[in-house]
Design a protein around this motif. Structure first.
Motif, PDB file in Angstrom:
ATOM      1  N   THR A  84      43.244  48.732  30.750  1.00  0.00           N
ATOM      2  CA  THR A  84      41.856  48.484  30.372  1.00  0.00           C
ATOM      3  C   THR A  84      41.239  47.384  31.242  1.00  0.00           C
ATOM      4  OG1 THR A  84      42.358  49.100  28.093  1.00  0.00           O
ATOM      5  CG2 THR A  84      40.315  47.901  28.477  1.00  0.00           C
ATOM      6  N   THR A  85      41.996  46.312  31.461  1.00  0.00           N
ATOM      7  CA  THR A  85      41.521  45.229  32.321  1.00  0.00           C
ATOM      8  C   THR A  85      41.281  45.741  33.734  1.00  0.00           C
ATOM      9  OG1 THR A  85      42.849  43.684  31.020  1.00  0.00           O
ATOM     10  CG2 THR A  85      42.019  42.905  33.145  1.00  0.00           C
ATOM     11  N   TYR A  86      42.209  46.526  34.222  1.00  0.00           N
ATOM     12  CA  TYR A  86      42.096  47.091  35.573  1.00  0.00           C
ATOM     13  C   TYR A  86      40.833  47.945  35.685  1.00  0.00           C
ATOM     14  CZ  TYR A  86      43.816  49.178  39.952  1.00  0.00           C
ATOM     15  OH  TYR A  86      43.970  49.580  41.252  1.00  0.00           O
ATOM     16  N   GLU A  87      40.575  48.752  34.657  1.00  0.00           N
ATOM     17  CA  GLU A  87      39.380  49.590  34.659  1.00  0.00           C
ATOM     18  C   GLU A  87      38.113  48.742  34.748  1.00  0.00           C
ATOM     19  OE1 GLU A  87      36.843  52.444  31.592  1.00  0.00           O
ATOM     20  OE2 GLU A  87      38.957  52.021  31.154  1.00  0.00           O
ATOM     21  N   LEU A  88      38.048  47.675  33.955  1.00  0.00           N
ATOM     22  CA  LEU A  88      36.852  46.839  33.982  1.00  0.00           C
ATOM     23  C   LEU A  88      36.731  46.101  35.321  1.00  0.00           C
ATOM     24  CD1 LEU A  88      34.345  45.707  32.749  1.00  0.00           C
ATOM     25  CD2 LEU A  88      35.726  44.001  31.553  1.00  0.00           C
ATOM     26  N   LEU A  89      37.834  45.668  35.886  1.00  0.00           N
ATOM     27  CA  LEU A  89      37.780  45.028  37.200  1.00  0.00           C
ATOM     28  C   LEU A  89      37.247  45.996  38.252  1.00  0.00           C
ATOM     29  CD1 LEU A  89      41.099  42.973  37.192  1.00  0.00           C
ATOM     30  CD2 LEU A  89      38.779  42.054  37.266  1.00  0.00           C
ATOM     31  N   GLU A  90      37.698  47.227  38.218  1.00  0.00           N
ATOM     32  CA  GLU A  90      37.185  48.237  39.159  1.00  0.00           C
ATOM     33  C   GLU A  90      35.684  48.418  38.999  1.00  0.00           C
ATOM     34  OE1 GLU A  90      40.203  51.629  40.626  1.00  0.00           O
ATOM     35  OE2 GLU A  90      39.638  51.797  38.511  1.00  0.00           O
ATOM     36  N   LYS A  91      35.242  48.587  37.761  1.00  0.00           N
ATOM     37  CA  LYS A  91      33.822  48.769  37.502  1.00  0.00           C
ATOM     38  C   LYS A  91      33.024  47.547  37.938  1.00  0.00           C
ATOM     39  CE  LYS A  91      32.639  50.572  33.468  1.00  0.00           C
ATOM     40  NZ  LYS A  91      32.008  51.856  33.748  1.00  0.00           N
ATOM     41  N   SER A  92      33.564  46.367  37.687  1.00  0.00           N
ATOM     42  CA  SER A  92      32.858  45.137  38.007  1.00  0.00           C
ATOM     43  C   SER A  92      32.704  44.958  39.507  1.00  0.00           C
ATOM     44  CB  SER A  92      33.596  43.940  37.410  1.00  0.00           C
ATOM     45  OG  SER A  92      33.650  44.028  36.007  1.00  0.00           O
ATOM     46  N   LEU A  93      33.745  45.242  40.262  1.00  0.00           N
ATOM     47  CA  LEU A  93      33.654  45.111  41.719  1.00  0.00           C
ATOM     48  C   LEU A  93      32.652  46.105  42.287  1.00  0.00           C
ATOM     49  CD1 LEU A  93      37.408  44.575  42.659  1.00  0.00           C
ATOM     50  CD2 LEU A  93      35.607  42.868  42.432  1.00  0.00           C
ATOM     51  N   LEU A  99      24.918  45.700  43.282  1.00  0.00           N
ATOM     52  CA  LEU A  99      23.868  44.742  42.932  1.00  0.00           C
ATOM     53  C   LEU A  99      23.680  43.669  44.005  1.00  0.00           C
ATOM     54  CD1 LEU A  99      24.680  44.553  39.150  1.00  0.00           C
ATOM     55  CD2 LEU A  99      22.535  45.345  40.137  1.00  0.00           C
ATOM     56  N   GLU A 100      24.138  43.945  45.190  1.00  0.00           N
ATOM     57  CA  GLU A 100      23.816  43.146  46.380  1.00  0.00           C
ATOM     58  C   GLU A 100      24.275  41.697  46.274  1.00  0.00           C
ATOM     59  OE1 GLU A 100      19.600  43.607  46.640  1.00  0.00           O
ATOM     60  OE2 GLU A 100      19.691  45.796  46.751  1.00  0.00           O
ATOM     61  N   GLY A 101      25.340  41.461  45.487  1.00  0.00           N
ATOM     62  CA  GLY A 101      25.863  40.105  45.357  1.00  0.00           C
ATOM     63  C   GLY A 101      25.112  39.230  44.388  1.00  0.00           C
ATOM     64  N   TYR A 102      24.046  39.747  43.756  1.00  0.00           N
ATOM     65  CA  TYR A 102      23.367  38.963  42.724  1.00  0.00           C
ATOM     66  C   TYR A 102      24.244  38.852  41.481  1.00  0.00           C
ATOM     67  CZ  TYR A 102      19.045  39.040  45.428  1.00  0.00           C
ATOM     68  OH  TYR A 102      18.096  38.865  46.401  1.00  0.00           O
ATOM     69  N   LEU A 103      25.191  39.755  41.344  1.00  0.00           N
ATOM     70  CA  LEU A 103      26.254  39.640  40.346  1.00  0.00           C
ATOM     71  C   LEU A 103      27.546  39.430  41.107  1.00  0.00           C
ATOM     72  CD1 LEU A 103      27.194  40.043  37.309  1.00  0.00           C
ATOM     73  CD2 LEU A 103      27.722  42.390  37.995  1.00  0.00           C
ATOM     74  N   ASP A 104      28.303  38.409  40.743  1.00  0.00           N
ATOM     75  CA  ASP A 104      29.572  38.145  41.424  1.00  0.00           C
ATOM     76  C   ASP A 104      30.530  37.523  40.420  1.00  0.00           C
ATOM     77  OD1 ASP A 104      31.711  37.168  43.049  1.00  0.00           O
ATOM     78  OD2 ASP A 104      30.373  37.249  44.789  1.00  0.00           O
ATOM     79  N   SER A 135      34.607  29.932  48.297  1.00  0.00           N
ATOM     80  CA  SER A 135      35.538  30.876  47.658  1.00  0.00           C
ATOM     81  C   SER A 135      34.831  31.891  46.774  1.00  0.00           C
ATOM     82  CB  SER A 135      36.571  30.101  46.826  1.00  0.00           C
ATOM     83  OG  SER A 135      37.326  29.230  47.641  1.00  0.00           O
ATOM     84  N   VAL A 136      33.490  31.876  46.768  1.00  0.00           N
ATOM     85  CA  VAL A 136      32.747  32.831  45.960  1.00  0.00           C
ATOM     86  C   VAL A 136      32.538  34.114  46.766  1.00  0.00           C
ATOM     87  CG1 VAL A 136      30.576  33.326  44.773  1.00  0.00           C
ATOM     88  CG2 VAL A 136      31.602  31.056  44.601  1.00  0.00           C
ATOM     89  N   SER A 137      33.299  35.127  46.444  1.00  0.00           N
ATOM     90  CA  SER A 137      33.157  36.436  47.076  1.00  0.00           C
ATOM     91  C   SER A 137      33.961  37.450  46.277  1.00  0.00           C
ATOM     92  CB  SER A 137      33.641  36.432  48.522  1.00  0.00           C
ATOM     93  OG  SER A 137      33.609  37.754  49.053  1.00  0.00           O
ATOM     94  N   TYR A 138      33.274  38.363  45.630  1.00  0.00           N
ATOM     95  CA  TYR A 138      33.974  39.388  44.852  1.00  0.00           C
ATOM     96  C   TYR A 138      34.896  40.221  45.734  1.00  0.00           C
ATOM     97  CZ  TYR A 138      30.508  42.582  46.832  1.00  0.00           C
ATOM     98  OH  TYR A 138      29.737  43.307  47.697  1.00  0.00           O
TER      99      TYR A 138
END
Length: 339
Positions: A84-93, A99-104, A135-138
């Protein structure tokens, strides 16, 4: 002198399972750093299962819990997470890129630095902000899977990175909760997950659900309401959590591009879509973008509606949102429709 003011995110349910021919079940509880209320037009077992699923997700996704998947990832920099965590990480990335980096999701160390995690609020020095921004970079979050049955999943982040999923977790939880309801054959209910509200189906009377949007100056009231059926409404606002220092307000939403709290004239953004994950992610990203970029993004992408309140107490609504929105009595905010 610092003045601390903290508000929970909120959308206000204006109507529940009234006139339900069957039983109504409710669960109220604290989870994901907010207060949640689940009201379904169905049995107590389903309501309890919805709560259990949300609490399970919190146990996996909390960045502040040492034994959660995300907590372990931030500490060890590499973990084998739950599926489940992996799924959300995939979706989030995917959302971060879209969203052009406005969400990170990797902006978490800056949220910490400003004191919004430990509630030790402060204005950091520029040197600290510049160091953390490096260090901020998805894109520094790496996911992989080893072929096996079932596959072995891996998540890794850079040595100086930490991530947080607060901008998407409640929306994702809303989607998972809706799946629990669907599996039990429950087709009507309202899930208020603290700023993210899932309107499941319609009320038993056949009418749409009505969800109020908080007045930032008095969060016990609402300045207007939207009607929704089988949609999720999520709001991000500068009033949710902030502190004041030397006469200036600093909100908890950090711009990943600057490292500073967003200060672009936006007070709140409410997004309406079919997906809780999308509504949650977009409400944060559009808030960071500001009105003009939010309007551009909506015209380019579509697939959702939004309501933006600016610091002049003017409302900017996409056409679909305007068709289902009504100002509350006593409010005369100017309304601009985006087409």
């Amino acid at each position: 002198m610092k003045k601390l003011l903290t508000f929970l995110s909120c959308l206000l349910l204006l109507s529940g399972c009234a006139y339900a021919p069957a039983q109504t079940a409710r669960e109220s509880f604290e989870c994901m750093d907010t207060f949640m209320n689940v009201e379904i037009c169905g049995g107590e077992e389903t309501a309890a299962a919805v709560r259990a699923e949300i609490e399970r997700l919190d146990g996996l996704l909390s960045a502040s819990a040492e034994d959660s998947d995300i907590g372990r990832l931030n500490r060890a920099k590499s973990v084998t997470p739950d599926r489940t965590t992996y799924e959300l990480l995939e979706k989030s990335l995917g959302a971060c890129a879209e969203l052009e980096g406005y969400l990170d999701i990797s902006v978490y160390p800056l949220v910490e630095e400003w004191g919004f995690i430990g509630r030790d609020y402060r204005v950091p020095g520029q040197a600290s902000i510049d160091r953390l921004l490096q260090s901020v970079s998805y894109q520094g979050v790496r996911l992989s899977a080893r072929e096996s049955e079932p596959p072995i999943l891996y998540a890794e982040i850079g040595e100086n990175m930490k991530i947080g999923l607060g901008a998407v977790a409640k929306g994702f939880a809303a989607d998972r909760a809706r799946s629990v309801m669907e599996a039990d054959g429950v087709t009507s209910g309202i899930l208020n997950l603290g700023g993210t509200v899932a309107a499941v189906g319609k009320k038993p009377s056949g009418a749409a659900w009505r969800v109020g949007i908080c007045d930032p100056e008095n969060t016990a009231n609402y300045f207007g309401a939207v009607e929704a059926s089988d949609q999720v409404i999520a709001t991000s606002g500068s009033y949710e959590r902030y502190f004041e220092e030397n006469g200036r307000r600093y909100c908890h939403i950090i711009d990943p591009k600057t490292g500073y709290p967003v200060d672009n004239g936006t007070v709140s953004v409410t997004v309406i879509s079919d997906s809780g994950f999308q509504s949650d992610a977009l409400s944060t990203a559009l808030f960071v973008m500001g009105r003009e970029n939010a309007e551009r993004y909506w015209k380019d992408k579509g697939g959702f509606e939004f309501i933006l309140l600016d610091d002049n107490e003017e409302l900017w609504l996409t056409k679909g949102a305007a068709e289902r929105f009504r100002l509350a009595d006593g409010y005369d905010f100017p309304i601009h429709t985006i087409e």
